[in-house]
Design a protein around this motif. Structure first.
Motif, PDB file in Angstrom:
ATOM      1  N   PRO A 227       6.868  -0.055  -3.885  1.00  0.00           N
ATOM      2  CA  PRO A 227       5.602   0.054  -3.162  1.00  0.00           C
ATOM      3  C   PRO A 227       5.147   1.480  -2.844  1.00  0.00           C
ATOM      4  O   PRO A 227       4.108   1.654  -2.216  1.00  0.00           O
ATOM      5  CB  PRO A 227       5.873  -0.726  -1.876  1.00  0.00           C
ATOM      6  N   LEU A 252      -1.449   2.595  -8.814  1.00  0.00           N
ATOM      7  CA  LEU A 252      -0.593   2.103  -7.729  1.00  0.00           C
ATOM      8  C   LEU A 252       0.750   2.836  -7.680  1.00  0.00           C
ATOM      9  O   LEU A 252       1.581   2.551  -6.834  1.00  0.00           O
ATOM     10  CB  LEU A 252      -0.323   0.617  -7.923  1.00  0.00           C
ATOM     11  N   GLY A 303       3.265  -0.276 -10.055  1.00  0.00           N
ATOM     12  CA  GLY A 303       3.576  -0.349  -8.636  1.00  0.00           C
ATOM     13  C   GLY A 303       4.270  -1.667  -8.331  1.00  0.00           C
ATOM     14  O   GLY A 303       4.036  -2.672  -9.008  1.00  0.00           O
ATOM     15  N   GLY A 304       5.129  -1.655  -7.332  1.00  0.00           N
ATOM     16  CA  GLY A 304       5.775  -2.894  -6.891  1.00  0.00           C
ATOM     17  C   GLY A 304       6.638  -3.489  -7.973  1.00  0.00           C
ATOM     18  O   GLY A 304       7.434  -2.805  -8.621  1.00  0.00           O
ATOM     19  N   ASP A 305       6.471  -4.805  -8.187  1.00  0.00           N
ATOM     20  CA  ASP A 305       7.219  -5.511  -9.221  1.00  0.00           C
ATOM     21  C   ASP A 305       6.257  -5.837 -10.359  1.00  0.00           C
ATOM     22  O   ASP A 305       5.145  -6.285 -10.119  1.00  0.00           O
ATOM     23  CB  ASP A 305       7.781  -6.815  -8.629  1.00  0.00           C
ATOM     24  N   VAL A 308       4.727  -9.388 -10.397  1.00  0.00           N
ATOM     25  CA  VAL A 308       3.978  -9.915  -9.253  1.00  0.00           C
ATOM     26  C   VAL A 308       2.599  -9.265  -9.255  1.00  0.00           C
ATOM     27  O   VAL A 308       2.480  -8.065  -8.998  1.00  0.00           O
ATOM     28  CB  VAL A 308       4.706  -9.631  -7.920  1.00  0.00           C
ATOM     29  N   PHE A 309       1.583 -10.016  -9.587  1.00  0.00           N
ATOM     30  CA  PHE A 309       0.206  -9.507  -9.707  1.00  0.00           C
ATOM     31  C   PHE A 309       0.163  -8.195 -10.491  1.00  0.00           C
ATOM     32  O   PHE A 309      -0.598  -7.300 -10.163  1.00  0.00           O
ATOM     33  CB  PHE A 309      -0.433  -9.315  -8.335  1.00  0.00           C
ATOM     34  N   THR A 333       8.540  -5.626  -4.501  1.00  0.00           N
ATOM     35  CA  THR A 333       7.112  -5.928  -4.457  1.00  0.00           C
ATOM     36  C   THR A 333       6.535  -5.580  -3.074  1.00  0.00           C
ATOM     37  O   THR A 333       7.283  -5.496  -2.087  1.00  0.00           O
ATOM     38  CB  THR A 333       6.879  -7.411  -4.812  1.00  0.00           C
ATOM     39  N   ALA A 334       5.221  -5.349  -3.050  1.00  0.00           N
ATOM     40  CA  ALA A 334       4.589  -4.921  -1.796  1.00  0.00           C
ATOM     41  C   ALA A 334       4.950  -5.860  -0.643  1.00  0.00           C
ATOM     42  O   ALA A 334       5.255  -5.408   0.461  1.00  0.00           O
ATOM     43  CB  ALA A 334       3.083  -4.846  -1.983  1.00  0.00           C
ATOM     44  N   TYR A 384      -2.398  -9.998  -1.300  1.00  0.00           N
ATOM     45  CA  TYR A 384      -2.535  -8.765  -2.072  1.00  0.00           C
ATOM     46  C   TYR A 384      -4.025  -8.586  -2.393  1.00  0.00           C
ATOM     47  O   TYR A 384      -4.762  -9.553  -2.541  1.00  0.00           O
ATOM     48  CB  TYR A 384      -1.780  -8.869  -3.400  1.00  0.00           C
ATOM     49  N   MET A 385      -4.447  -7.350  -2.577  1.00  0.00           N
ATOM     50  CA  MET A 385      -5.803  -7.028  -3.018  1.00  0.00           C
ATOM     51  C   MET A 385      -6.870  -7.664  -2.127  1.00  0.00           C
ATOM     52  O   MET A 385      -7.876  -8.181  -2.618  1.00  0.00           O
ATOM     53  CB  MET A 385      -6.013  -7.492  -4.479  1.00  0.00           C
ATOM     54  N   GLY A 414       1.827   0.952   2.759  1.00  0.00           N
ATOM     55  CA  GLY A 414       3.122   0.654   3.367  1.00  0.00           C
ATOM     56  C   GLY A 414       4.267   1.386   2.689  1.00  0.00           C
ATOM     57  O   GLY A 414       4.227   1.661   1.498  1.00  0.00           O
ATOM     58  N   PRO A 441      -3.821   1.361  -1.122  1.00  0.00           N
ATOM     59  CA  PRO A 441      -3.667  -0.088  -1.137  1.00  0.00           C
ATOM     60  C   PRO A 441      -3.303  -0.641   0.247  1.00  0.00           C
ATOM     61  O   PRO A 441      -2.592   0.015   1.002  1.00  0.00           O
ATOM     62  CB  PRO A 441      -2.492  -0.285  -2.101  1.00  0.00           C
ATOM     63  N   THR A 442      -3.796  -1.834   0.521  1.00  0.00           N
ATOM     64  CA  THR A 442      -3.452  -2.487   1.790  1.00  0.00           C
ATOM     65  C   THR A 442      -2.953  -3.899   1.531  1.00  0.00           C
ATOM     66  O   THR A 442      -3.362  -4.539   0.564  1.00  0.00           O
ATOM     67  CB  THR A 442      -4.671  -2.599   2.721  1.00  0.00           C
ATOM     68  N   SER A 475      -6.617  -0.502  -6.185  1.00  0.00           N
ATOM     69  CA  SER A 475      -7.302  -1.794  -6.333  1.00  0.00           C
ATOM     70  C   SER A 475      -7.114  -2.689  -5.124  1.00  0.00           C
ATOM     71  O   SER A 475      -6.109  -3.364  -5.019  1.00  0.00           O
ATOM     72  CB  SER A 475      -6.722  -2.468  -7.554  1.00  0.00           C
ATOM     73  N   ASP A 476      -8.032  -2.718  -4.209  1.00  0.00           N
ATOM     74  CA  ASP A 476      -7.919  -3.641  -3.081  1.00  0.00           C
ATOM     75  C   ASP A 476      -9.129  -4.544  -2.989  1.00  0.00           C
ATOM     76  O   ASP A 476     -10.211  -4.102  -3.234  1.00  0.00           O
ATOM     77  CB  ASP A 476      -7.782  -2.871  -1.770  1.00  0.00           C
TER      78      ASP A 476
HETATM   79  N1  SAH Z   1       2.790  -5.446  -8.716  1.00  0.00           N
HETATM   80  C1  SAH Z   1       2.445  -5.013  -7.388  1.00  0.00           C
HETATM   81  C2  SAH Z   1       1.134  -5.583  -6.919  1.00  0.00           C
HETATM   82  C3  SAH Z   1      -0.051  -5.164  -7.723  1.00  0.00           C
HETATM   83  S1  SAH Z   1      -1.555  -5.758  -7.052  1.00  0.00           S
HETATM   84  C4  SAH Z   1       3.566  -5.400  -6.421  1.00  0.00           C
HETATM   85  O1  SAH Z   1       4.477  -6.131  -6.799  1.00  0.00           O
HETATM   86  O2  SAH Z   1       3.529  -4.948  -5.283  1.00  0.00           O
HETATM   87  C5  SAH Z   1      -2.053  -4.438  -6.037  1.00  0.00           C
HETATM   88  C6  SAH Z   1      -1.947  -4.789  -4.575  1.00  0.00           C
HETATM   89  O3  SAH Z   1      -0.637  -4.664  -4.100  1.00  0.00           O
HETATM   90  C7  SAH Z   1      -2.764  -3.875  -3.694  1.00  0.00           C
HETATM   91  O4  SAH Z   1      -4.109  -4.203  -3.702  1.00  0.00           O
HETATM   92  C8  SAH Z   1      -2.127  -4.145  -2.356  1.00  0.00           C
HETATM   93  O5  SAH Z   1      -2.590  -5.329  -1.811  1.00  0.00           O
HETATM   94  C9  SAH Z   1      -0.663  -4.348  -2.721  1.00  0.00           C
HETATM   95  N2  SAH Z   1       0.144  -3.117  -2.499  1.00  0.00           N
HETATM   96  C10 SAH Z   1       0.864  -2.456  -3.408  1.00  0.00           C
HETATM   97  N3  SAH Z   1       1.499  -1.407  -2.857  1.00  0.00           N
HETATM   98  C11 SAH Z   1       1.174  -1.418  -1.546  1.00  0.00           C
HETATM   99  C12 SAH Z   1       1.505  -0.584  -0.441  1.00  0.00           C
HETATM  100  N4  SAH Z   1       2.328   0.452  -0.563  1.00  0.00           N
HETATM  101  N5  SAH Z   1       0.976  -0.892   0.763  1.00  0.00           N
HETATM  102  C13 SAH Z   1       0.152  -1.940   0.900  1.00  0.00           C
HETATM  103  N6  SAH Z   1      -0.199  -2.745  -0.102  1.00  0.00           N
HETATM  104  C14 SAH Z   1       0.310  -2.515  -1.317  1.00  0.00           C
END
Ligand code: SAH
Length: 476
Positions: A227, A252, A303-305, A308-309, A333-334, A384-385, A414, A441-442, A475-476
């Motif tokens: 994240p 991301l 970003g994240g996993d 997952v989205f 993931t976030a 998410y988003m 975060g 991102p939020t 992307s939010d």
């Molecule tokens: N694959 C990513 C998600 C991609 S979609 C994962 O697994 O986290 C993108 C969304 O992830 C953003 O719009 C937001 O809602 C969320 N996101 C990703 N990183 C974040 C962060 N550090 N803080 C808050 N929201 C986050």
């Protein structure tokens, strides 16, 4: 970087140390280790320096410093306890463009000395840019513990084969060859002292790789970058990022994470912001295929996993269709990363026995998913988003049966130093979020568990107004 790190060849070259105390003695020792011809200028000398001078290993001039002492020196270290003298040394050396270091006085220095881990010929130098030498030393102590002393032998072993490998392995495959050797059984044999076996194994590898003249095989690693906070990367992600020829990343991915990719890996930004797709998904898929077909090792950093989205599935479907080997590395993931850093447990025996992850992306101004079965008590909803659609989402969740008093939180960026948490209820959150000027991102979390945030918040950085820990707004 405030300083440009280099390794200086001072073998058989004259260097000057001004000062004859304990610190000067240490510096003389370091210069001698690199084979320099050292001259010491000081009215009084430590016993060690005296002994070195008597043995003819250094030259001593028992005088106070004068500019003429700089003579032929290619490097000067000032280690006197008289600041006025140090200032004079620094000024005179700088005038002659001789690199000068004044111990513990960064302002007077034109170069600073790193903390060193010596596994010669392998040398690791660490610097805090003069801000905290102690921190650099602490880092050094940590690294010392997991870099085996025998790494010096490994470097020597590699050096003895360098020319042969250069002659026999084509340039595009050379780095891969060395990585295989230095991270595989051959390296283990050298570290264990079995040089003969290592030599045989390396020669065998050399023979088989040299006869393989085809294009090297490319591969794609779909890597979850977590994240935002680089501490949350997996070891596997880091290892593959360190081996990549190319890193393809989007908005991301935080710069701090990207920074950890191999320094000379090519970096390709493929963006993806809401409503402004820098590169279309099909083009990204094609790019990955093309890079791999060129024989590159490609890290597709997300970003994240990635599953997952993250459209990770789509990207590897194309790879699979072209027969390109790939690996997937999960990331935090976030939902899990951000909730931990915000102090909001996603489940709790008293408040939530289940948890769903949904996208809050609106389609034609309305919610893109069926909220029936999602909006229910004792379930945490992670959205998410959802920033743009927050007012609509809150309204719809209430329309689907949640109380307006249901606790809800929104967390910006975060796990990073720009993290900001705003809590309220489904009734109040949209306005609170708008007032707080949240930056993407939020992540939105809805459910009774949000009440625990008050007690459990542990990570409380002070975000800089307008600052961002991400490449671009996201992307939010
Ligand atoms: N694959 C990513 C998600 C991609 S979609 C994962 O697994 O986290 C993108 C969304 O992830 C953003 O719009 C937001 O809602 C969320 N996101 C990703 N990183 C974040 C962060 N550090 N803080 C808050 N929201 C986050």
């Amino acid at each position: 970087m405030d300083f440009f790190p280099v390794f200086f060849d001072i073998k058989n070259k004259p260097c000057l140390v001004v000062g004859g105390g304990e610190v000067a003695t240490r510096k003389v020792g370091m210069l001698m280790q690199s084979g320099s011809r050292v001259t010491v200028v000081a009215p009084a000398l430590s016993d060690t320096l005296k002994a070195l001078a008597d043995a003819g290993k250094i030259t001593c001039v028992a005088e106070t410093f004068r500019p003429e002492h700089l003579g032929e020196a290619i490097l000067v270290i000032a280690a006197t306890d008289d600041r006025a003298v140090n200032v004079r040394i620094s000024e005179n050396a700088k005038k002659l463009r001789i690199p000068v270091n004044v111990v513990d006085d960064p302002e007077l220095c034109s170069f600073i000395m790193p903390s060193v881990i010596d596994r010669s010929p392998l040398v690791i130098a660490i610097s805090s840019g003069g801000t905290s030498p102690v921190l650099a030393r602490v880092m050094r102590a940590k690294l010392e513990t997991f870099i085996p002393a025998a790494y010096g032998r490994l470097a020597q072993f590699a050096a003895s084969f360098r020319d042969q490998v250069k002659q026999r392995i084509q340039p595009a495959k050379r780095r891969i060859f060395w990585e295989k050797i230095l991270q595989g059984p051959v390296a283990e044999m050298v570290l264990a002292g079995h040089d003969k076996a290592a030599k045989d194994a390396l020669e065998q590898a050399l023979a088989s790789d040299a006869s393989d003249t085809g294009t090297p095989r490319g591969e794609v690693y779909l890597v979850g970058g977590g994240p935002g906070n680089p501490d949350l990367l997996t070891f596997r992600a880091l290892r593959l990022m360190q081996q990549a020829d190319v890193v393809v990343y989007d908005n991301l991915v935080s710069p701090a994470v990207l920074e950890l990719a191999r320094r000379d890996a090519e970096r390709i930004y493929v963006g993806k912001e809401r409503a402004r797709h820098t590169m279309r998904q099909e083009n990204i898929n094609e790019l990955l295929v093309r890079l791999a077909q060129e024989g590159k090792r490609v890290v597709r950093l997300k970003g994240g996993d990635p599953f997952v989205f993250g459209r990770g599935g789509e990207e590897i479907e194309t790879l699979a269709a072209h027969g390109i080997p790939f690996q997937v590395v999960p990331g935090i993931t976030a939902a899990t990363g951000v909730s931990s850093y915000a102090g909001i447990p996603l489940t709790h025996r008293d408040y939530a026995q289940s948890c769903v992850f949904v996208t809050g992306h609106l389609k034609d101004g309305s919610v893109n998913i069926d909220l029936t079965g999602i909006a229910k008590s004792n379930q945490t909803i992670v959205i998410y988003m959802g920033l743009m659609g927050l007012p609509t989402l809150c309204k719809e969740l209430v329309a689907h049966g949640l109380a307006v008093t249901t606790p809800a939180a929104i967390v910006q960026q975060g796990t990073t130093y720009q993290q900001k948490v705003v809590t309220g209820t489904l009734a109040t959150l949209p306005e609170l979020a708008a007032n707080a000027k949240m930056k993407p991102p939020t992540l939105i979390i809805v459910g009774e568990v949000v009440k625990l945030q008050d007690k459990l918040a542990w990570f409380k950085p002070e975000p800089i107004e307008g600052g961002s820990d991400f490449v671009q707004t996201s992307s939010d």
